[in-house]
Design an enzyme around this catalytic site. Structure first.
Site, PDB file in Angstrom:
ATOM      1  N   SER A 101      56.595  56.881  48.841  1.00 49.71           N
ATOM      2  CA  SER A 101      56.761  55.806  49.810  1.00 49.71           C
ATOM      3  C   SER A 101      56.740  54.454  49.111  1.00 49.71           C
ATOM      4  O   SER A 101      56.192  54.307  48.006  1.00 49.71           O
ATOM      5  CB  SER A 101      55.655  55.858  50.860  1.00 49.71           C
ATOM      6  OG  SER A 101      55.736  57.036  51.622  1.00 49.71           O
ATOM      7  N   HIS A 102      57.321  53.486  49.800  1.00 47.41           N
ATOM      8  CA  HIS A 102      57.428  52.148  49.208  1.00 47.41           C
ATOM      9  C   HIS A 102      56.071  51.586  48.807  1.00 47.41           C
ATOM     10  O   HIS A 102      55.891  51.082  47.694  1.00 47.41           O
ATOM     11  CB  HIS A 102      58.103  51.198  50.205  1.00 47.41           C
ATOM     12  CG  HIS A 102      58.091  49.778  49.773  1.00 47.41           C
ATOM     13  ND1 HIS A 102      57.109  48.891  50.165  1.00 47.41           N
ATOM     14  CD2 HIS A 102      58.909  49.094  48.947  1.00 47.41           C
ATOM     15  CE1 HIS A 102      57.350  47.723  49.598  1.00 47.41           C
ATOM     16  NE2 HIS A 102      58.422  47.815  48.862  1.00 47.41           N
ATOM     17  N   GLY A 103      55.088  51.680  49.714  1.00 51.60           N
ATOM     18  CA  GLY A 103      53.784  51.116  49.407  1.00 51.60           C
ATOM     19  C   GLY A 103      53.143  51.751  48.190  1.00 51.60           C
ATOM     20  O   GLY A 103      52.506  51.069  47.373  1.00 51.60           O
TER      21      GLY A 103
END
Length: 524
Positions: A481-483
Site C-alpha cells: 500500500s501507498h502508506g
C-alpha cells in the site's frame, strides 16, 4: 433493508466474495453518484482493456467470472471489489499466481485449489511487447495529462472559455486510458514483488522482502514532499507547488472532494510545521542511504542464488524498482484527470444553480452524467432522494470483506479498552509518541512534528504529511500500500491494516508503535 433503486448500491448474487481493502484506499468516503459514474464506471471499462492489451484474451472472447462488466461495484456507496472476478482474471497472467495478488492487494487468503495458472494459449508476442512498453506509456501519458490539466484548470477552477460538458467527457476518456495503463503496470509490479519475495525467502531473507520497494529514488511522491520542503525554505512558492501538485485532494478519488488548488489551508500549516524541523528531517535527507540499503539487500539475495539464476534475478529487481517508480506516476495521472472532471462538474453545478434547477452548485455531485449534463427534469427531487439515501448509508458499519448480499449493521462505538491495537508491521522501528487522529488531511493544521499519525487510509496526497509524523497507524492496507511504501522510504515505523485503529485510538493518547511486530500499545 429495502432502499429505493439508486446508482450507488449494487445487490450481490449469493456466494460472491467482496473486499473493500484496496478500494477503500482510493475511496475512503461514501461515493456520490457523479463520482461513481466517472470513477467506478471508468475503472470498470479498463478491466477488459488491460487483458486485451496484454493479448491474454481475444477481441470476442469473454472475460472469466463475469469480468466483462468490470470488477468493482458500489455497495452502500462504498467502492467494493469482486474478489472472485479478480482471482479468475489474474490467473490468466503467465507466471502469476492470483493468490499473491489477492493477499498483497486485497488481504485475502486464497487456497491453492482455487488459484493457479490457467491452462490456455495467448498472444505471447503481444504480451511481451506490452509488458516492455507499458512503463514508457504511463510516463508519456503523465506528461500529456498534466498539460491537459494546466490548459483546462486554474487554481480557481475551469478556465474561462472551456465548456464543462465537453471537458468532463474529455477527462473521462483520459481517465480510462491512463487508468488502463496504470493498472497494467501495477499488476506487473505486484507480480514482480511476489517473485522477488520468493527469491528473498529462498535466501533466508523473506522478512526483509518489503524493503525491496524502498529506496527507489526520484518518485512522484518523494518529489512532492521535497518540493514542499523547498517551499518551507523559501526556495519555491506555494503557488509554484500548487501549479505542479494542486490536483491532489484529501479525499482520495472522491470527485466531490476539494483539491489543494481549491483549498490549500492544510498545506500552508504543513509548511509552518516543516519550518520547525531541521534539515536532518527533510524527505531527501536519507534518500541515498535508502537506495544503498535496497541495493545491498538485492546483492545479498543474488549471492545466495545459483550462478545461473543470478542474471535473471538482477533483471527482476530492476523491473520491480522501475515499475514501482512508474506506479506513482500512474496514480498521479488518473488523479489529474479526476481534477479536470472535478473543475468541469463544479462549473456545470454553478450553471444549474444559476438556472434554478438545483439548490446549490455542490448538488451536482448527487446526479449522474446524463442528469448533470442533460435535460433531466426535477433535479431537486432526485437530489433530495439521493441525499437521504447517502445519509442513511453513512450510518452503516461496512466490513472489509464479506460474501453475498450484505445486510449491514449500524455503526456502534467501540469500547475504549486501551490495550494493544494490532495490524501488519510494514516499516520497521519502535517509537513512542502522542496520537494525532486525522481522517481528512484538510483538517491537519494542528499536527505537530513527531506525532503519531492515525488515519483510516492514505493515498499519494498524504505523502507531505508523513514527513512531519513520527510513525503511521493505518486502518486499511498491506505491505504494498501507498502508506507502507512511503513510510519505508522515510524510515518511520508503520502499522497498517489495524481495521479499527481510528476508532480505538484517541487524540492525545501516548502510544508505543512497533513497526516490526505490527502492534500499537496504549501507554496512557
Amino acid at each position: 433493508m429495502n432502499e429505493p433503486a439508486n446508482p450507488v448500491h449494487f445487490v450481490s448474487a449469493p456466494g460472491v466474495r467482496w473486499s473493500r481493502v484496496n478500494a477503500a484506499e482510493s475511496t475512503p468516503s461514501l461515493t456520490k453518484p457523479l463520482g461513481w459514474d466517472f470513477y467506478g464506471n471508468g475503472t470498470n471499462l479498463t478491466w477488459r482493456r488491460i487483458f486485451e492489451n496484454f493479448g491474454l484474451i481475444g477481441q470476442n472472447e469473454p472475460m472469466p467470472a463475469g469480468g466483462d462488466e468490470g470488477y468493482m461495484r458500489a455497495i452502500y456507496a462504498r467502492a467494493t471489489i469482486n474478489v472472485d472476478t479478480v482471482i479468475a482474471a489474474m490467473d490468466l497472467f503467465p507466471g502469476d499466481h492470483s493468490g499473491d495478488h489477492a493477499r498483497e492487494i486485497l488481504s485475502e487468503d486464497v487456497s491453492a485449489a482455487e488459484s493457479g495458472q490457467a491452462e490456455r494459449t495467448f498472444d505471447e508476442e503481444r504480451y511481451l511487447r506490452y509488458r516492455e512498453d507499458v512503463r514508457a506509456i504511463v510516463e508519456r501519458e503523465f506528461d500529456e495529462t498534466l498539460a491537459f490539466w494546466r490548459d483546462h484548470v486554474g487554481l480557481q477552477g475551469l478556465r474561462e472559455g472551456k465548456d464543462p460538458a465537453s471537458t468532463f467527457e474529455d477527462a473521462f476518456e483520459r481517465y480510462v486510458s491512463v487508468q488502463t495503463n496504470h493498472s497494467a503496470n501495477s499488476t506487473l509490479c505486484q507480480q514482480y514483488f511476489s517473485q522477488a519475495t520468493r527469491l528473498a525467502e529462498r535466501a533466508g531473507l523473506g522478512e526483509l522482502a518489503s524493503s525491496l520497494t524502498t529506496g527507489i529514488g526520484d518518485t512522484f511522491d518523494t518529489r512532492s514532499m521535497a518540493r514542499l520542503w523547498q517551499v518551507s525554505r523559501g526556495k519555491a512558492t506555494l503557488e509554484d507547488y500548487l501549479g505542479e501538485f494542486g490536483f491532489q485532494t484529501s479525499t482520495g478519488d472522491d470527485l466531490s472532494g476539494h483539491s489543494w488548488r481549491e483549498n490549500p489551508a492544510s498545506l500552508r500549516a504543513l509548511v509552518g510545521n516543516y519550518q520547525k524541523m531541521d534539515e536532518s528531517s527533510s524527505p531527501f535527507a536519507h534518500e541515498h542511504e535508502r537506495v544503498e540499503q535496497r541495493q545491498a539487500l538485492e546483492e545479498r539475495i543474488i549471492a545466495a542464488l545459483p550462478v545461473d539464476e543470478q542474471g535473471e534475478a538482477r533483471k527482476l529487481f530492476d523491473l520491480l524498482a522501475s515499475s514501482t517508480r512508474v506506479r506513482e506516476l500512474g496514480k498521479a495521472s488518473y488523479r489529474i484527470a479526476l481534477d479536470v472532471a472535478r473543475a468541469a462538474a463544479r462549473a456545470q453545478g454553478a450553471v444549474l444553480h444559476k438556472q434554478g434547477r438545483i439548490d446549490g452548485p455542490e448538488d451536482i455531485f448527487l446526479l449522474v452524467r446524463t442528469e448533470a449534463f442533460g435535460d433531466a427534469e426535477d433535479l431537486r427531487g432526485i437530489v433530495a432522494e439521493r441525499k437521504a439515501i447517502l445519509e442513511l448509508y453513512a450510518t452503516y458499519d461496512i466490513p472489509q470483506a464479506w460474501t453475498g448480499d450484505l445486510e449491514p449493521a449500524l455503526i456502534e462505538a467501540l469500547a475504549d479498552d486501551g490495550g494493544v491495537v494490532s495490524g501488519l508491521g510494514v516499516s520497521a522501528g519502535v517509537i513512542e509518541g502522542t496520537v494525532r487522529l486525522i481522517l481528512d488531511h484538510s483538517s491537519a493544521e494542528d499536527m505537530e512534528p513527531g506525532e503519531i499519525l492515525v488515519t483510516n487510509t492514505t493515498d499519494p496526497s498524504w505523502g507531505p504529511f508523513f514527513v512531519a509524523a513520527g510513525a503511521l497507524v493505518i486502518d486499511v492496507g498491506g505491505a504494498m500500500s501507498h502508506g507502507a511504501i512511503i513510510a519505508r522510504e522515510l524510515g518511520i515505523p508503520c502499522v497498517i491494516n489495524t481495521k479499527n485503529g481510528t476508532r480505538r485510538l484517541k487524540d492525545g493518547m501516548t502510544v508505543r508503535v512497533d513497526g516490526n511486530t505490527g502492534t500499537v500499545e496504549v501507554l496512557h
